[in-house]
Design an enzyme around this catalytic site. Structure first.
Site, PDB file in Angstrom:
ATOM      1  CB  SER A 167      40.488  31.181  40.899  1.00 12.36           C
ATOM      2  OG  SER A 167      41.607  31.383  41.729  1.00 12.36           O
ATOM      3  CG  ASP A 219      45.121  36.951  38.415  1.00 11.54           C
ATOM      4  OD1 ASP A 219      45.390  37.024  39.628  1.00 11.54           O
ATOM      5  OD2 ASP A 219      44.323  36.119  37.943  1.00 11.54           O
ATOM      6  CG  HIS A 261      42.259  36.242  40.736  1.00 14.01           C
ATOM      7  ND1 HIS A 261      42.938  35.219  40.090  1.00 14.01           N
ATOM      8  CD2 HIS A 261      41.451  35.633  41.642  1.00 14.01           C
ATOM      9  CE1 HIS A 261      42.551  34.066  40.591  1.00 14.01           C
ATOM     10  NE2 HIS A 261      41.655  34.285  41.535  1.00 14.01           N
TER      11      HIS A 261
END
Length: 193
Positions: free
Chosen positions: A45, A130, A165
């Protein structure tokens, strides 16, 4: 390292995050804990943004890098306030509708700073579902890297068609993600068994 260190690594000082990480890598090499032939990095991320920035800044330093669900198209993503967390993150990254913030973000955004040069071996992962870093952001970064890179190092994109995610969330499913990373790193070390 405390609140001031955190404050010195966000907004218009974000690049300190990247240079701090590179300095740690330099230290490991200088102290002979490792060498450029055996130095690896991984992050996801915002940590994937870190991975993208360090390979743009010092690509020769890393044998291999894994970027999980990397936030690599900083300006485009931060301009889309429909994405969860985007407007809440203005205090961290800045608001690209502000010219100064836009220009600073663009100066380190991994996607915007891909150049014709050699890059380390890369494994990039993304998840089809995601909502924070949509699958097409890492995919278009990989496409641009494939077009621009001048080396024959590995550049792999793994799209998980079932997860988002955070990756796999089952009791043991997450171990498959860990195994993928280890397999990548061990293969680069020449370990096949």
């Amino acid at each position: 390292m405390g609140r001031q260190w955190y404050e010195d690594g966000k907004m218009m000082k974000k690049k300190n995050t990247f240079t701090d990480f590179i300095d740690c890598g330099d230290f490991l090499i200088q102290q002979k804990f490792t060498s450029k032939e055996h130095l690896y990095a991984t992050g996801g991320s915002a940590g994937g943004l870190l991975m993208g920035a360090i390979i743009n800044m010092r690509p020769e330093m890393w044998k291999g890098v894994v970027a999980h669900v990397p936030f690599v198209d900083v300006v485009t993503t931060m301009l889309d306030e429909t994405i969860p967390l985007t407007s809440n993150e203005f205090d961290e990254w800045g608001n690209p509708k502000n010219k100064e913030s836009y220009e600073y973000m663009k100066s380190y955004s991994p996607y915007d700073n891909v150049e014709k040069k050699s890059y380390p071996n890369l494994l990039v992962t993304t998840g089809l579902h995601d909502s924070q870093v949509q699958y097409f952001e890492p995919a278009k970064w990989v496409a641009k890297l494939r077009e621009m890179k001048t080396d024959s190092n590995l550049l792999l994109l793994h799209t998980n068609m079932d997860f988002g995610h955070g990756g796999a969330s089952g009791r043991f499913d997450y171990l498959k993600d860990v195994a993928l990373d280890y397999a990548f790193f061990l293969a680069l070390e020449g370990r096949t068994e």
